[in-house]
Design a protein around this motif. Structure first.
Motif, short mmCIF file in Angstrom:
data_model
loop_
_atom_site.label_atom_id
_atom_site.label_comp_id
_atom_site.label_asym_id
_atom_site.label_seq_id
_atom_site.Cartn_x
_atom_site.Cartn_y
_atom_site.Cartn_z
N UNK A 1 -23.77 -86.86 34.16
CA UNK A 1 -22.52 -86.63 34.88
C UNK A 1 -22.62 -85.38 35.75
N UNK A 2 -22.01 -85.49 36.92
CA UNK A 2 -21.94 -84.35 37.84
C UNK A 2 -20.48 -84.17 38.23
N UNK B 1 -32.27 -79.39 35.69
CA UNK B 1 -31.91 -80.39 34.69
C UNK B 1 -32.89 -81.55 34.68
N UNK B 2 -33.23 -82.04 35.88
CA UNK B 2 -34.07 -83.24 35.96
C UNK B 2 -35.52 -82.97 35.56
N UNK B 3 -35.94 -81.70 35.68
CA UNK B 3 -37.34 -81.40 35.35
C UNK B 3 -37.62 -81.54 33.86
N UNK B 4 -36.58 -81.32 33.03
CA UNK B 4 -36.82 -81.33 31.60
C UNK B 4 -36.25 -82.51 30.86
N UNK B 5 -35.40 -83.32 31.48
CA UNK B 5 -34.80 -84.43 30.78
C UNK B 5 -34.52 -85.59 31.74
N UNK B 6 -34.52 -86.78 31.17
CA UNK B 6 -34.30 -87.98 31.98
C UNK B 6 -32.95 -88.63 31.68
N UNK B 7 -32.18 -88.07 30.76
CA UNK B 7 -30.86 -88.63 30.43
C UNK B 7 -29.96 -87.50 29.94
N UNK B 8 -28.65 -87.83 29.81
CA UNK B 8 -27.65 -86.86 29.34
C UNK B 8 -27.61 -85.59 30.18
N UNK B 9 -27.80 -85.78 31.47
CA UNK B 9 -27.73 -84.63 32.38
C UNK B 9 -26.26 -84.27 32.61
N UNK B 10 -25.96 -83.00 32.51
CA UNK B 10 -24.60 -82.53 32.77
C UNK B 10 -24.64 -81.33 33.71
N UNK B 11 -23.94 -81.48 34.83
CA UNK B 11 -23.88 -80.41 35.82
C UNK B 11 -22.41 -80.22 36.21
#
Length: 333
Positions: A222-223, A252-262
């Motif tokens: 989610x953004x 965020x994208x460098x370390x995870x491929x899901x559950x990104x929150x910004x």
């Protein structure tokens, strides 16, 4: 030695003031001609000191040579006054035929020459400071142009890599990404050349930029982007906030491929803008490089140049959360 028109006027006015002050006879209410002649003689000697000895020795830090030369000029002035001028102007008198002594002679010569030389030294110091200020302004502007020029390649580098990935996958979103990139680049290249741009225009482009990155995240997180109490007529340095947002997405994208929150928010309190940007991340060895990349170094330098003592930047990296808080004191257009 060539002097400017302003300096010439300054010197004429200064010498006239000193001439009137020292040659005015308060008892008779007029100018003593003999004192005026002596003062003109002192002024001529001071011109030698200020326009020859000071540039040749004093400003080149040859202090001993300057003071020796200054002493010789003063000595020559006293000798010419006592041996030539006074005998001619006061023949067959005690003043014309006697020497009052070094101490009394210096009391007559040094005050005038010191005042005139000191004013010239002050004038030169002001001119030198003006040159330094102009040079610092030129250097600052050049540095700003250099720092801003780094943003476009940095933006292109990050986004072309993403675009390449979508093109390899034949993603239907590729044309949309190209269109969004085109709009953001148009603003960067043509509309943000000024040192400051309207705040609302910058926030519009910020929204476009976030939309561009949201296309890359898709359903992996989610953004949120919110603005509130944005005052009309304020201006801001372009491409400041965008660096923190770009860093948040990349981080965020460098370390995870899901559950990104910004989470991004911009609000104003009178003329003070408060910017918040928070992103989660998973710790991997490369993330430290991401968080401290060229973009953040760039924006920190720009803030120091454009908002000295008018900004506050706090960056916190803890509990798998990267938080940025920026406070800017804005001016109206």
């Amino acid at each position: 030695m060539l002097i400017s028109r302003k300096e010439l006027i300054f010197q004429i006015v200064l010498h006239l003031i000193v001439l009137l002050f020292f040659s005015f006879n308060k008892h008779e209410g007029g100018i003593d001609i003999d004192r005026a002649i002596f003062l003109l003689f002192y002024s001529a000697a001071t011109v030698i000191i200020t326009y020859y000895l000071m540039p040749k020795y004093l400003y080149k830090k040859k202090y001993w040579q300057f003071f020796i030369a200054f002493g010789l000029v003063v000595t020559a002035v006293i000798l010419l006054e006592e041996l030539v001028l006074e005998p001619l102007m006061f023949p067959n008198t005690k003043r014309g035929n006697s020497f009052p002594g070094v101490y009394l002679s210096l009391l007559g010569v040094l005050p005038v020459m010191t005042i005139l030389s000191g004013c010239k030294f002050g004038w030169d110091a002001l001119q030198k400071q003006a040159e330094i200020d102009e040079l610092q302004s030129t250097i600052q502007e050049s540095e700003l142009q250099f720092l801003r020029s780094q943003i476009n390649p940095h933006f292109l580098f990050n986004n072309l890599n993403n675009l390449y990935s979508y093109a390899l996958q034949n993603s239907p979103k590729t044309p949309e990404i190209i269109l969004e990139m085109s709009g953001v680049l148009r603003y960067m290249l043509y509309e943000s050349k000024e040192q400051f741009v309207p705040l609302k225009k910058e926030l519009e482009q910020l929204d476009n930029f976030i939309k561009l990155y949201k296309l890359q995240i898709e359903d992996r997180g989610q953004v949120r982007f919110e603005t509130s109490n944005i005052g009309a007529g304020y201006k801001i340095a372009p491409l400041i906030l965008i660096v923190f947002i770009e860093n948040a997405f990349k981080h965020s994208q460098s370390g995870q491929s899901s559950d990104i929150e910004i989470d991004i928010s911009v609000k104003m309190d009178n003329s003070v803008l408060e910017f918040y940007c928070k992103n989660n991340f998973e710790a991997v060895p490369s993330l430290d490089t991401v968080a401290k990349g060229i973009g953040l170094q760039n924006v920190q330098k720009r803030l120091q140049l454009l908002y000295p003592n008018k900004h506050k930047l706090e960056i916190k990296d803890e509990n798998k959360s990267y938080d940025v808080y920026l406070r800017l004191e804005l001016e109206k257009v």
